[in-house]
Motif scaffolding. Structure first.
Motif, mmCIF file in Angstrom:
data_model
loop_
_atom_site.group_PDB
_atom_site.id
_atom_site.type_symbol
_atom_site.label_atom_id
_atom_site.label_comp_id
_atom_site.label_asym_id
_atom_site.label_seq_id
_atom_site.Cartn_x
_atom_site.Cartn_y
_atom_site.Cartn_z
ATOM 1 N N ASP A 157 0.868 -1.165 0.000
ATOM 2 C CA ASP A 157 0.000 0.000 0.000
ATOM 3 C C ASP A 157 0.921 1.236 0.000
ATOM 4 N N ASP A 209 -0.115 5.080 1.034
ATOM 5 C CA ASP A 209 -0.294 6.035 2.134
ATOM 6 C C ASP A 209 -0.141 5.377 3.506
ATOM 7 N N LEU A 210 0.780 5.885 4.281
ATOM 8 C CA LEU A 210 1.053 5.442 5.656
ATOM 9 C C LEU A 210 1.616 4.026 5.738
ATOM 10 N N THR A 211 1.948 3.456 4.571
ATOM 11 C CA THR A 211 2.714 2.210 4.555
ATOM 12 C C THR A 211 4.106 2.552 4.026
ATOM 13 N N ASP A 240 -1.567 -0.732 5.953
ATOM 14 C CA ASP A 240 -1.764 -0.210 7.319
ATOM 15 C C ASP A 240 -3.234 -0.188 7.730
HETATM 16 MG MG LIG Z 1 -2.675 3.142 3.701
#
Ligand SMILES: [Mg+2]
Length: 205
Positions: free
Chosen positions: A7, A9-11, A148
């Protein structure tokens, strides 16, 4: 050979500051109050789904277009790499595996983000969420999917991939475990160690 999907975003990418700035600009342009802190506390679902919290349905398509118009200039330069992201990708590539990014973000901005951060990936599949990510994972042959969000667990299942999660997004390690993740890591700095063990187990070493 173990191909892996990630992934974005935020991964792999810390997009919080960039996305917050786009929403601030969007709120100003549309004259609509948007609680940006709330928005970035729940990143993962498609843009239109988030916009539906703040706008009437008929205003969403134009707002989404404006958001995407602003994204490259505002969000991409403000995006930073998550700790351990480069090393996680290197671990897969070092073992001869391919790397695909599978993300809810549109493919064009996802590629811009990947290039800006210098992430060494083979492919990007954008505008997919939850089980919809499964098709991209399966066609790439991703043996594991790293994300995430709890929806990333459903994505891995749909793609027939091992569900690896990192507690660097909206969910704690305990919550990710409760939602049925196969593997829960604090962050991507733990990925390499897990990946090596997993490959060795699969090889029956
Ligand atoms: Mg994400």
């Amino acid at each position: 050979m173990h191909a892996v999907g990630f992934d974005l975003d935020l991964t792999l990418a810390d997009t919080r500051a960039g996305i917050a700035a786009v929403y601030e600009a969007l709120a100003a342009r549309l004259g609509v109050p948007i609680d940006v802190e709330t928005v970035v506390s729940r990143l993962g679902p498609p843009l239109e789904q988030e916009l539906a919290h703040w706008l009437p349905p008929e205003d969403i398509p134009a707002a989404a277009d404006l958001y995407r118009e602003l994204y490259a200039g505002i969000a991409v330069p403000a995006t930073t790499v998550m700790p351990g992201a480069h090393e996680a990708i290197d671990a897969v590539r070092g073992a001869g595996g391919g790397v695909i990014v599978v993300t809810g973000k549109n493919t064009r901005d996802a590629w811009r983000t990947v290039r800006a951060l210098g992430l060494n990936v083979d492919e990007v599949a954008g505008s997919v969420f939850g089980a919809g990510k499964g098709t991209a994972l399966a066609s790439f042959g991703a043996a594991a999917y790293v994300g995430d969000h709890v929806a990333d667990i459903a994505a891995a299942r749909a793609g027939g991939s091992v569900s690896v999660t990192v507690a660097t997004g909206p969910y704690t390690a305990g919550e990710l475990r409760e939602h049925g993740a196969d593997v829960v890591l604090a962050d991507l700095t733990e990925f390499g160690g897990w990946f090596r063990t997993w490959r060795a187990d699969a090889a029956g070493v």
